[in-house]
Design a protein around this motif. Structure first.
Motif, PDB file in Angstrom:
ATOM      1  N   ALA A 184      -4.501  -1.126  -3.709  1.00 12.90           N
ATOM      2  CA  ALA A 184      -4.193  -1.997  -2.565  1.00 12.90           C
ATOM      3  C   ALA A 184      -5.021  -1.595  -1.351  1.00 12.90           C
ATOM      4  O   ALA A 184      -5.514  -2.447  -0.603  1.00 12.90           O
ATOM      5  CB  ALA A 184      -2.702  -1.927  -2.246  1.00 12.90           C
ATOM      6  N   ILE A 185      -5.180  -0.294  -1.164  1.00 11.83           N
ATOM      7  CA  ILE A 185      -5.934   0.178   0.004  1.00 11.83           C
ATOM      8  C   ILE A 185      -7.411  -0.203  -0.128  1.00 11.83           C
ATOM      9  O   ILE A 185      -8.047  -0.641   0.825  1.00 11.83           O
ATOM     10  CB  ILE A 185      -5.752   1.696   0.174  1.00 11.83           C
ATOM     11  CG1 ILE A 185      -4.300   1.969   0.578  1.00 11.83           C
ATOM     12  CG2 ILE A 185      -6.695   2.251   1.234  1.00 11.83           C
ATOM     13  CD1 ILE A 185      -3.885   3.389   0.452  1.00 11.83           C
ATOM     14  N   ARG A 186      -7.952  -0.079  -1.339  1.00  9.74           N
ATOM     15  CA  ARG A 186      -9.342  -0.486  -1.562  1.00  9.74           C
ATOM     16  C   ARG A 186      -9.533  -1.971  -1.272  1.00  9.74           C
ATOM     17  O   ARG A 186     -10.527  -2.397  -0.697  1.00  9.74           O
ATOM     18  CB  ARG A 186      -9.755  -0.207  -3.011  1.00  9.74           C
ATOM     19  CG  ARG A 186     -10.079   1.224  -3.258  1.00  9.74           C
ATOM     20  CD  ARG A 186     -10.812   1.395  -4.598  1.00  9.74           C
ATOM     21  NE  ARG A 186     -10.768   2.798  -5.013  1.00  9.74           N
ATOM     22  CZ  ARG A 186     -11.445   3.773  -4.430  1.00  9.74           C
ATOM     23  NH1 ARG A 186     -12.247   3.492  -3.415  1.00  9.74           N
ATOM     24  NH2 ARG A 186     -11.332   5.012  -4.842  1.00  9.74           N
TER      25      ARG A 186
ATOM     26  N   SER B 118       0.805  -1.221   0.000  1.00  2.76           N
ATOM     27  CA  SER B 118       0.000   0.000   0.000  1.00  2.76           C
ATOM     28  C   SER B 118       0.840   1.274   0.000  1.00  2.76           C
ATOM     29  O   SER B 118       0.317   2.357  -0.235  1.00  2.76           O
ATOM     30  CB  SER B 118      -0.934   0.027   1.217  1.00  2.76           C
ATOM     31  OG  SER B 118      -1.886  -0.999   1.125  1.00  2.76           O
ATOM     32  N   GLY B 119       2.118   1.147   0.318  1.00  6.32           N
ATOM     33  CA  GLY B 119       2.982   2.331   0.327  1.00  6.32           C
ATOM     34  C   GLY B 119       2.970   3.103   1.638  1.00  6.32           C
ATOM     35  O   GLY B 119       3.235   4.307   1.654  1.00  6.32           O
ATOM     36  N   PHE B 120       2.674   2.401   2.746  1.00  2.70           N
ATOM     37  CA  PHE B 120       2.682   3.088   4.039  1.00  2.70           C
ATOM     38  C   PHE B 120       4.117   3.350   4.494  1.00  2.70           C
ATOM     39  O   PHE B 120       5.018   2.563   4.231  1.00  2.70           O
ATOM     40  CB  PHE B 120       1.960   2.255   5.100  1.00  2.70           C
ATOM     41  CG  PHE B 120       0.484   2.138   4.856  1.00  2.70           C
ATOM     42  CD1 PHE B 120      -0.313   3.275   4.786  1.00  2.70           C
ATOM     43  CD2 PHE B 120      -0.121   0.893   4.689  1.00  2.70           C
ATOM     44  CE1 PHE B 120      -1.674   3.173   4.555  1.00  2.70           C
ATOM     45  CE2 PHE B 120      -1.482   0.790   4.452  1.00  2.70           C
ATOM     46  CZ  PHE B 120      -2.259   1.929   4.382  1.00  2.70           C
ATOM     47  N   GLU B 121       4.267   4.454   5.227  1.00  2.00           N
ATOM     48  CA  GLU B 121       5.580   4.763   5.788  1.00  2.00           C
ATOM     49  C   GLU B 121       5.925   3.740   6.875  1.00  2.00           C
ATOM     50  O   GLU B 121       7.052   3.269   6.983  1.00  2.00           O
ATOM     51  CB  GLU B 121       5.542   6.174   6.366  1.00  2.00           C
ATOM     52  CG  GLU B 121       6.876   6.675   6.818  1.00  2.00           C
ATOM     53  CD  GLU B 121       6.814   8.169   7.148  1.00  2.00           C
ATOM     54  OE1 GLU B 121       6.445   8.956   6.248  1.00  2.00           O
ATOM     55  OE2 GLU B 121       7.120   8.530   8.294  1.00  2.00           O
TER      56      GLU B 121
ATOM     57  N   THR C 182       7.564  -3.076   4.726  1.00  5.35           N
ATOM     58  CA  THR C 182       7.073  -1.918   5.476  1.00  5.35           C
ATOM     59  C   THR C 182       7.549  -1.999   6.921  1.00  5.35           C
ATOM     60  O   THR C 182       7.317  -3.013   7.581  1.00  5.35           O
ATOM     61  CB  THR C 182       5.526  -1.879   5.447  1.00  5.35           C
ATOM     62  OG1 THR C 182       5.073  -2.172   4.129  1.00  5.35           O
ATOM     63  CG2 THR C 182       5.009  -0.524   5.883  1.00  5.35           C
ATOM     64  N   PRO C 183       8.206  -0.937   7.410  1.00  6.23           N
ATOM     65  CA  PRO C 183       8.641  -0.962   8.822  1.00  6.23           C
ATOM     66  C   PRO C 183       7.442  -1.074   9.766  1.00  6.23           C
ATOM     67  O   PRO C 183       6.410  -0.449   9.541  1.00  6.23           O
ATOM     68  CB  PRO C 183       9.344   0.391   9.004  1.00  6.23           C
ATOM     69  CG  PRO C 183       9.625   0.894   7.638  1.00  6.23           C
ATOM     70  CD  PRO C 183       8.598   0.299   6.730  1.00  6.23           C
TER      71      PRO C 183
END
Lengths: 170, 489
Positions: free
Chosen positions: B262-264, B36-39, B74-75
């Motif tokens: 991805a979030i959807r 999803s590209g989360f930090e 993803t951390p």
């Protein structure tokens, strides 16, 4: 969602659609038939007689009562029963609030008091825990513990007798 | 550019589902979450750890390891409740060190530390320890609305956190009381103080319907990241939804790394989990000034109010809930406006209940409240009403207490020799936090996960579920290229 390339699979049916259909199917128990079109989704169903409709009811009842609360687990009543037929001269230490009664400062530690102990009015005789907060219960009068009525680590009601103390003379 | 910190697995379940999301349900979403590209993705907290052990009988350490295994890109960050850590006592530095090391070993990369009194002395060691272990440390400022909690006050806290060596400062509003204008003024003051030396992160609950406003202002003021959750785990007492905040970021012209598809898919999946778990999906509430005014007095978190209702029902005084809440407002002010997060929200709520039940104020005082007013937990934010102080102390004198002296204490060696040997430090910590009975019960009842649970596709799920229906005679379904007929026997 399991395979690495699953993101390339386009599914026209979503989980939200699934939830919607199941809700409609399960919340329409009183309908003998149903025809529905929402956007490009069409659903029609018919239902058999009323007997099966009744059969569905217990399912809902089970889920509603599936989560027991902490309070309903510990029966306090048998403990209270001992409290009858007491010497009126004795002082009853009562629970200042509803909560879990503990007789010792920490699990495994010796109890604050036992039957026969001599206590002063502000001696701690137990702890009551409400929502993870501990309050001390004090004897209230100086004297000798004649009876311990509440068990350790059991839910007590507000005002439930915990112990009986024979007040010191004079 | 603004980053997103995902709270679908932590704050969402903690605020909306009484922390009851199972590891299996989490693992079903890891593929989509990871792309999803989360930090960062928040993996656990004290409440999540305790609930896993006590109620779900799941090993919270195993959960963390699995989350890291299935979200390698993803951390993972961990929320730390001051010196309570994952338990209820105040633990010394050596326990902080052991916990952080174990967390690091599961693959977690960041700790977010808050103290309910904003007493930075309580958590300064955490940042030092995190740094020495190579963990990133976010120092959180906990927002509250009170005459004590001015912008000036929070600026002072930011200064202290900087001095304590944090990697970034988090501004957190668990009560959801931050309005757009207050966020704007507070962020401006914080920016002026911090001067870009560390990033400022933002999180607020949508309880009052204000999070969209506060997030907008925080992002406009240059917040480096914001915390959000997938729709079914967002809103209400939780953080706002990722897609709603993304829309605001786009309006502001701020680029993000998010993958909307991805979030959807994550959202869609959690709709199914929520249905199975019989959880309601929170609608987005609109700001209501009446509700805001009623809540701003006591600021008791929603999760606690439901607990409260049960308690009052047991006592047969549920009809006096309003009185208890009004009393909570008074108690909160009298004891110096502690921030209404664990455990201080309990202190206020329970004391208010006692005051009402007993008809006499402060007649019974839990030991913890006594400890609080005497500085055991750190300095209360504001002064304590002298009359109330007298009633709580009941004539006893207060020993001048420096609670920080206990931070250097060593108790692990004794704990180990009294209770050990333990198979691992993970086990030791579980017993230290939750007691031997809970650890034994967990070991007896937990089922080790042999492989990741399969997530069935929607069509399969639908057919499966419909096949179990007992009251239907026929069913016809059609959507897009999916079409089927059922004839029941």
């Amino acid at each position: 969602m399991q395979t690495p390339n699953s993101c390339e699979i386009q599914y026209s049916l979503t989980y939200q659609d699934v939830v919607e259909v199941l809700r409609i199917a399960r919340e329409s128990q009183s309908c003998a038939s149903l025809d529905l079109a929402i956007g490009d989704m069409k659903l029609s169903l018919t239902r058999s007689g009323a007997t099966e409709v009744l059969a569905a009811a217990p399912v809902a009842a089970v889920t509603a009562s599936a989560v027991p609360t902490v309070a309903s687990v510990a029966p306090a009543a048998p403990v209270v029963a001992i409290a009858s037929a007491a010497d009126p001269a004795h002082h009853e230490v009562r629970a200042p609030m509803l909560g879990i009664f503990y007789r010792s400062p920490s699990p495994g530690a010796p109890a604050f008091v036992k039957e026969g102990d001599i206590v002063k009015a502000d001696d701690t005789i137990g702890l009551i825990e409400v929502m993870k907060l501990f309050s001390t219960v004090t004897a209230g009068v100086a004297g000798r513990i004649v009876q311990i009525m509440a068990q350790d680590a059991v839910l007590v009601e507000h005002d439930q007798p915990l112990m009986r103390i024979e007040p010191a003379q004079g | 550019m603004v980053g997103f910190v995902d709270e679908t697995l932590r704050d969402g379940p903690q605020s909306l589902w009484a922390t009851r999301m199972k590891t299996a349900a989490m693992l079903g979403a890891t593929d989509e979450l990871d792309r999803s590209g989360f930090e960062r993705i928040c993996g656990t907290s004290g409440a999540a750890f305790e609930t896993a052990v006590r109620f779900l009988k799941e090993d919270p350490w195993e959960r963390l390891r699995l989350l890291h295994t299935f979200m390698p890109h993803t951390p993972i960050d961990i929320l730390i409740r001051s010196r309570n850590l994952f338990g209820w006592e105040l633990y010394p530095d050596e326990v902080v060190k052991l916990l952080f090391r174990c967390l690091k070993d599961t693959g977690a990369q960041c700790v977010k530390v808050f103290d309910g009194l904003n007493d930075v002395r309580n958590i300064a060691a955490h940042f030092r320890i995190a740094k020495s272990l190579g963990l990133k440390a976010v120092g959180s400022i906990t927002f509250a609305l009170s005459p004590i909690h001015t912008d000036e006050y929070f600026v002072g806290k930011a200064r202290e956190l900087l001095a304590a060596g944090v990697d970034s400062i988090g501004l957190g509003d668990a009560s959801g009381l931050l309005t757009g204008p207050r966020t704007q003024s507070l962020m401006a003051r914080l920016n002026a103080e911090v001067q870009g030396r560390v990033p400022i992160e933002f999180v607020a609950h949508h309880t009052m319907g204000l999070a969209h406003d506060s997030y907008r202002e925080a992002m406009r003021a240059g917040a480096s990241s914001v915390a959000t959750a997938a729709g079914p785990l967002a809103n209400g007492e939780s953080v706002p939804s990722t897609l709603d905040i993304l829309a605001i970021a786009q309006e502001l012209g701020l680029p993000t790394n998010l993958d909307v598809d991805a979030i959807r898919r994550t959202e869609d999946y959690f709709h199914w989990v929520a249905y199975q778990e019989e959880r309601r999906i929170e609608p987005t509430v609109r700001y209501d000034p009446l509700r805001y005014a009623a809540f701003a007095g006591h600021q008791i978190p929603g999760g606690m109010i439901s607990n409260f209702r049960n308690q009052l029902k047991e006592l047969g005084i549920i009809h006096r809930l309003d009185e208890v809440l009004a009393e909570a407002s008074r108690v909160r002010a009298e004891i110096g406006y502690p921030i209404m997060v664990t455990p201080f929200s309990q202190f206020v709520g329970v004391q208010a209940t006692f005051n009402i039940i007993q008809g006499e104020r402060y007649a019974t005082v839990p030991k913890e409240l006594y400890l609080y007013v005497t500085g055991h937990y750190g300095a209360p934010p504001g002064p304590i009403d002298p009359n109330v102080m007298d009633r709580i102390l009941k004539g006893k004198s207060v020993d001048a207490m420096d609670h920080t002296e206990a931070f250097g204490a060593s108790r692990l060696d004794k704990f180990r020799s009294d209770n050990g040997p333990f198979h691992s430090d993970e086990e030791l910590l579980l017993q230290l936090f939750y007691g031997k009975d809970q650890l034994t019960a967990l070991q007896r009842e937990k089922r080790p996960m042999q492989e990741r649970p399969t997530v069935e596709q929607p069509l399969r799920v639908l057919v499966d579920q419909l096949a179990r229906e007992t009251t239907l005679k026929t069913l016809k379904f059609e959507k897009g290229n999916v079409r089927f007929n059922f004839n029941y026997r």
